[in-house]
Design a protein around this motif. Structure first.
Motif, PDB file in Angstrom:
ATOM      1  N   VAL A  18      33.268   2.615  16.999  1.00 28.44           N
ATOM      2  CA  VAL A  18      32.981   2.835  18.427  1.00 28.44           C
ATOM      3  C   VAL A  18      32.466   4.253  18.660  1.00 28.44           C
ATOM      4  CG1 VAL A  18      34.046   3.098  20.703  1.00 28.44           C
ATOM      5  CG2 VAL A  18      34.548   1.086  19.309  1.00 28.44           C
ATOM      6  N   ILE A  19      33.133   5.239  18.075  1.00 26.93           N
ATOM      7  CA  ILE A  19      32.699   6.627  18.262  1.00 26.93           C
ATOM      8  C   ILE A  19      31.308   6.837  17.675  1.00 26.93           C
ATOM      9  CG2 ILE A  19      33.208   9.033  17.677  1.00 26.93           C
ATOM     10  CD1 ILE A  19      36.191   8.258  17.723  1.00 26.93           C
ATOM     11  N   SER A  20      31.040   6.193  16.540  1.00 25.60           N
ATOM     12  CA  SER A  20      29.718   6.280  15.919  1.00 25.60           C
ATOM     13  C   SER A  20      28.633   5.767  16.861  1.00 25.60           C
ATOM     14  CB  SER A  20      29.707   5.469  14.615  1.00 25.60           C
ATOM     15  OG  SER A  20      28.411   5.408  14.064  1.00 25.60           O
ATOM     16  N   GLU A  21      28.908   4.644  17.514  1.00 28.05           N
ATOM     17  CA  GLU A  21      27.924   4.063  18.429  1.00 28.05           C
ATOM     18  C   GLU A  21      27.745   4.903  19.687  1.00 28.05           C
ATOM     19  OE1 GLU A  21      29.419   0.160  19.108  1.00 28.05           O
ATOM     20  OE2 GLU A  21      28.921  -0.575  17.088  1.00 28.05           O
ATOM     21  N   VAL A  22      28.833   5.405  20.229  1.00 33.80           N
ATOM     22  CA  VAL A  22      28.769   6.170  21.480  1.00 33.80           C
ATOM     23  C   VAL A  22      28.094   7.518  21.279  1.00 33.80           C
ATOM     24  CG1 VAL A  22      30.139   7.321  23.260  1.00 33.80           C
ATOM     25  CG2 VAL A  22      30.770   5.031  22.499  1.00 33.80           C
ATOM     26  N   LEU A  23      28.446   8.212  20.198  1.00 35.48           N
ATOM     27  CA  LEU A  23      27.935   9.573  19.980  1.00 35.48           C
ATOM     28  C   LEU A  23      26.727   9.616  19.053  1.00 35.48           C
ATOM     29  CD1 LEU A  23      31.283  11.577  19.618  1.00 35.48           C
ATOM     30  CD2 LEU A  23      29.896  11.189  21.670  1.00 35.48           C
ATOM     31  N   ASP A  24      26.327   8.452  18.559  1.00 38.13           N
ATOM     32  CA  ASP A  24      25.169   8.367  17.654  1.00 38.13           C
ATOM     33  C   ASP A  24      25.352   9.290  16.447  1.00 38.13           C
ATOM     34  OD1 ASP A  24      22.728   7.455  16.715  1.00 38.13           O
ATOM     35  OD2 ASP A  24      21.545   8.935  17.841  1.00 38.13           O
ATOM     36  N   LEU A  25      26.498   9.149  15.814  1.00 35.10           N
ATOM     37  CA  LEU A  25      26.817   9.926  14.620  1.00 35.10           C
ATOM     38  C   LEU A  25      27.174   8.976  13.485  1.00 35.10           C
ATOM     39  CD1 LEU A  25      29.146  12.651  16.188  1.00 35.10           C
ATOM     40  CD2 LEU A  25      26.805  12.998  15.388  1.00 35.10           C
ATOM     41  N   ASP A  26      26.885   9.381  12.250  1.00 33.61           N
ATOM     42  CA  ASP A  26      27.254   8.518  11.136  1.00 33.61           C
ATOM     43  C   ASP A  26      28.762   8.591  10.898  1.00 33.61           C
ATOM     44  OD1 ASP A  26      27.849  10.485   8.761  1.00 33.61           O
ATOM     45  OD2 ASP A  26      26.007  11.222   9.683  1.00 33.61           O
ATOM     46  N   LYS A  27      29.287   7.584  10.242  1.00 34.85           N
ATOM     47  CA  LYS A  27      30.728   7.452  10.085  1.00 34.85           C
ATOM     48  C   LYS A  27      31.326   8.587   9.262  1.00 34.85           C
ATOM     49  CE  LYS A  27      30.695   2.431  10.616  1.00 34.85           C
ATOM     50  NZ  LYS A  27      31.037   1.120   9.987  1.00 34.85           N
ATOM     51  N   ALA A  28      30.605   9.055   8.256  1.00 36.50           N
ATOM     52  CA  ALA A  28      31.117  10.146   7.429  1.00 36.50           C
ATOM     53  C   ALA A  28      31.316  11.411   8.255  1.00 36.50           C
ATOM     54  CB  ALA A  28      30.170  10.417   6.264  1.00 36.50           C
ATOM     55  N   THR A  29      30.388  11.671   9.167  1.00 38.97           N
ATOM     56  CA  THR A  29      30.488  12.850  10.034  1.00 38.97           C
ATOM     57  C   THR A  29      31.695  12.734  10.950  1.00 38.97           C
ATOM     58  OG1 THR A  29      28.107  13.238   9.978  1.00 38.97           O
ATOM     59  CG2 THR A  29      29.319  14.188  11.829  1.00 38.97           C
ATOM     60  N   ILE A  30      31.934  11.546  11.476  1.00 36.62           N
ATOM     61  CA  ILE A  30      33.073  11.336  12.380  1.00 36.62           C
ATOM     62  C   ILE A  30      34.388  11.571  11.637  1.00 36.62           C
ATOM     63  CG2 ILE A  30      34.338   9.578  13.693  1.00 36.62           C
ATOM     64  CD1 ILE A  30      31.480   8.395  14.285  1.00 36.62           C
ATOM     65  N   ILE A  31      34.512  11.031  10.437  1.00 32.33           N
ATOM     66  CA  ILE A  31      35.734  11.238   9.661  1.00 32.33           C
ATOM     67  C   ILE A  31      35.917  12.718   9.350  1.00 32.33           C
ATOM     68  CG2 ILE A  31      36.872  10.787   7.451  1.00 32.33           C
ATOM     69  CD1 ILE A  31      35.557   8.010   7.497  1.00 32.33           C
ATOM     70  N   GLU A  32      34.850  13.364   8.905  1.00 37.89           N
ATOM     71  CA  GLU A  32      34.948  14.779   8.544  1.00 37.89           C
ATOM     72  C   GLU A  32      35.363  15.635   9.735  1.00 37.89           C
ATOM     73  OE1 GLU A  32      32.260  18.365   6.548  1.00 37.89           O
ATOM     74  OE2 GLU A  32      31.339  16.424   7.024  1.00 37.89           O
ATOM     75  N   GLN A  33      34.719  15.432  10.905  1.00 41.70           N
ATOM     76  CA  GLN A  33      35.011  16.294  12.052  1.00 41.70           C
ATOM     77  C   GLN A  33      36.380  15.987  12.658  1.00 41.70           C
ATOM     78  OE1 GLN A  33      33.133  19.022  13.151  1.00 41.70           O
ATOM     79  NE2 GLN A  33      35.098  19.351  14.198  1.00 41.70           N
ATOM     80  N   THR A  34      36.761  14.711  12.731  1.00 34.99           N
ATOM     81  CA  THR A  34      38.086  14.403  13.286  1.00 34.99           C
ATOM     82  C   THR A  34      39.195  14.881  12.349  1.00 34.99           C
ATOM     83  OG1 THR A  34      37.934  12.129  12.409  1.00 34.99           O
ATOM     84  CG2 THR A  34      37.329  12.472  14.725  1.00 34.99           C
ATOM     85  N   ASN A  35      38.930  14.898  11.038  1.00 31.37           N
ATOM     86  CA  ASN A  35      39.904  15.478  10.112  1.00 31.37           C
ATOM     87  C   ASN A  35      40.035  16.984  10.329  1.00 31.37           C
ATOM     88  OD1 ASN A  35      40.394  13.004   8.978  1.00 31.37           O
ATOM     89  ND2 ASN A  35      39.426  13.435   7.014  1.00 31.37           N
ATOM     90  N   ILE A  36      38.910  17.643  10.572  1.00 26.77           N
ATOM     91  CA  ILE A  36      38.945  19.077  10.885  1.00 26.77           C
ATOM     92  C   ILE A  36      39.726  19.308  12.169  1.00 26.77           C
ATOM     93  CG2 ILE A  36      37.518  21.040  11.623  1.00 26.77           C
ATOM     94  CD1 ILE A  36      35.356  20.004   9.682  1.00 26.77           C
ATOM     95  N   ASN A  37      39.469  18.468  13.166  1.00 27.14           N
ATOM     96  CA  ASN A  37      40.196  18.588  14.435  1.00 27.14           C
ATOM     97  C   ASN A  37      41.702  18.402  14.227  1.00 27.14           C
ATOM     98  OD1 ASN A  37      37.646  18.821  15.548  1.00 27.14           O
ATOM     99  ND2 ASN A  37      37.613  16.757  16.410  1.00 27.14           N
ATOM    100  N   ALA A  38      42.061  17.409  13.412  1.00 31.39           N
ATOM    101  CA  ALA A  38      43.484  17.162  13.132  1.00 31.39           C
ATOM    102  C   ALA A  38      44.106  18.353  12.415  1.00 31.39           C
ATOM    103  CB  ALA A  38      43.638  15.892  12.293  1.00 31.39           C
ATOM    104  N   GLN A  39      43.363  18.923  11.480  1.00 30.96           N
ATOM    105  CA  GLN A  39      43.865  20.089  10.759  1.00 30.96           C
ATOM    106  C   GLN A  39      44.100  21.252  11.715  1.00 30.96           C
ATOM    107  OE1 GLN A  39      41.326  21.325   7.547  1.00 30.96           O
ATOM    108  NE2 GLN A  39      42.707  22.929   6.866  1.00 30.96           N
ATOM    109  N   ARG A  40      43.199  21.436  12.651  1.00 27.99           N
ATOM    110  CA  ARG A  40      43.353  22.522  13.637  1.00 27.99           C
ATOM    111  C   ARG A  40      44.537  22.264  14.563  1.00 27.99           C
ATOM    112  NH1 ARG A  40      36.885  22.866  15.091  1.00 27.99           N
ATOM    113  NH2 ARG A  40      36.298  24.266  13.369  1.00 27.99           N
ATOM    114  N   PHE A  41      44.678  21.030  15.016  1.00 26.61           N
ATOM    115  CA  PHE A  41      45.764  20.719  15.952  1.00 26.61           C
ATOM    116  C   PHE A  41      47.123  20.761  15.251  1.00 26.61           C
ATOM    117  CE2 PHE A  41      48.609  17.643  18.036  1.00 26.61           C
ATOM    118  CZ  PHE A  41      48.695  18.241  19.294  1.00 26.61           C
ATOM    119  N   TYR A  42      47.236  20.100  14.106  1.00 27.52           N
ATOM    120  CA  TYR A  42      48.533  19.987  13.427  1.00 27.52           C
ATOM    121  C   TYR A  42      48.836  21.169  12.508  1.00 27.52           C
ATOM    122  CZ  TYR A  42      48.996  15.266  15.239  1.00 27.52           C
ATOM    123  OH  TYR A  42      49.117  14.198  16.075  1.00 27.52           O
ATOM    124  N   GLY A  43      47.806  21.943  12.164  1.00 26.66           N
ATOM    125  CA  GLY A  43      48.038  23.152  11.384  1.00 26.66           C
ATOM    126  C   GLY A  43      48.328  22.933   9.922  1.00 26.66           C
TER     127      GLY A  43
END
Length: 286
Positions: A260-285
């Motif tokens: 769903v995020i890939s379709e909405v933001l027009d991003l490939d799936k690998a990019t979504i996984i990579e960036q959301t993992n970075i976001n999780a790392q920042r939030f959870y530390g």
């Protein structure tokens, strides 16, 4: 392609066999397990202990070895009292008088823990009385105590909010005035409107709080507004989540979220996984 991080689930409450499969298989890089009541704090702690973790006992930090049956890199233990479980029933007893001390203990002795899942709910009713499981004023009191504790301990917060945005806004504004606002909040399974999103972003900005948002397929994906909200938030503030108790459902929910995020933001799936993992790392530390 890297594995995703499930930023919000309750898999400790589901099937143990499905959980074992999730832990051992190559499905997730890691996950954050949300407690709901003091009675499941220890269960969450034990699961988090399956990866190499540290704990503090009498001021001494102790390193614990990884469980070889667990393939995940990170399991974040989250301790808090969910608004659904404040009323007290046969499976979730009323909070004991020392509940906040118990919560404090688990947060202080588990360095990688956060506060969660906590929040407010204006739509969870008792089938018999047709009233809220817990009165809203009581929910607010318990919520604010946990938010203040998160601020004091410098812990991020995973927040539940359902049909309570006015009350929540008032509570957050009060915490901002008192300077007892956590440094980061994750609005999990966000169900507000676009205007509510703007309001939460403004409050967090005023309080120097970094906000993140997630959308659970089992909760949000049937709502047309979800795509609008995802587009408005953007990839830099999104986390993937399943919000599942049943660990066997996590993989399909991660895939659905990424799609769903890939379709909405027009991003490939690998990019979504990579960036959301970075976001999780920042939030959870981690």
């Amino acid at each position: 392609m890297r594995l995703p991080f499930d930023a919000h689930n309750h898999v400790h409450l589901g099937s143990s066999s499905a959980l074992s499969s999730l832990l051992s298989g190559g499905i997730l890089q890691g996950m954050a397990i949300m407690s709901t009541h003091p009675q499941d704090f220890e269960q969450v702690s034990r699961l988090a202990g399956k990866v190499a973790t540290s704990s503090i006992n009498n001021g001494t930090q102790r390193e614990e070895e990884r469980d070889p049956s667990c393939a995940m890199k990170h399991i974040i233990p989250c301790f808090g009292v969910h608004p659904w479980f404040l009323g007290g029933d046969s499976t979730n007893p009323p909070l004991e008088s020392n509940w906040i001390e118990n919560l404090t203990y688990h947060l202080e002795t588990t360095p990688n823990s956060i506060v969660g899942e906590i929040g407010l709910d204006g739509f969870h009713f008792c089938p018999k009385t047709k009233e809220l499981v817990a009165p809203m004023d009581y929910q607010v009191d318990v919520f604010e105590q946990q938010m203040i504790l998160a601020s004091q301990l410098k812990k991020p917060v995973s927040l539940h909010a359902v049909q309570c945005w006015g009350v929540l806004s008032q509570s957050l504004a009060k915490l901002k005035r008192q300077k007892t606002f956590p440094s980061s909040i994750y609005f999990h399974a966000f169900g507000g409107k676009a205007g509510t999103l703007d309001q939460m972003l403004a409050l967090c900005k005023q309080a120097n709080c970094t906000p993140y948002f997630g959308f659970a397929p089992c909760v949000n994906f049937r709502l047309p507004k979800t795509s609008i909200l995802i587009e408005k938030i953007g990839i830099d503030r999104l986390l993937l989540e399943s919000d599942r108790e049943d660990a066997s459902k996590v993989n399909e929910d991660m895939e659905a979220s990424i799609q769903v995020i890939s379709e909405v933001l027009d991003l490939d799936k690998a990019t979504i996984i990579e960036q959301t993992n970075i976001n999780a790392q920042r939030f959870y530390g981690f």
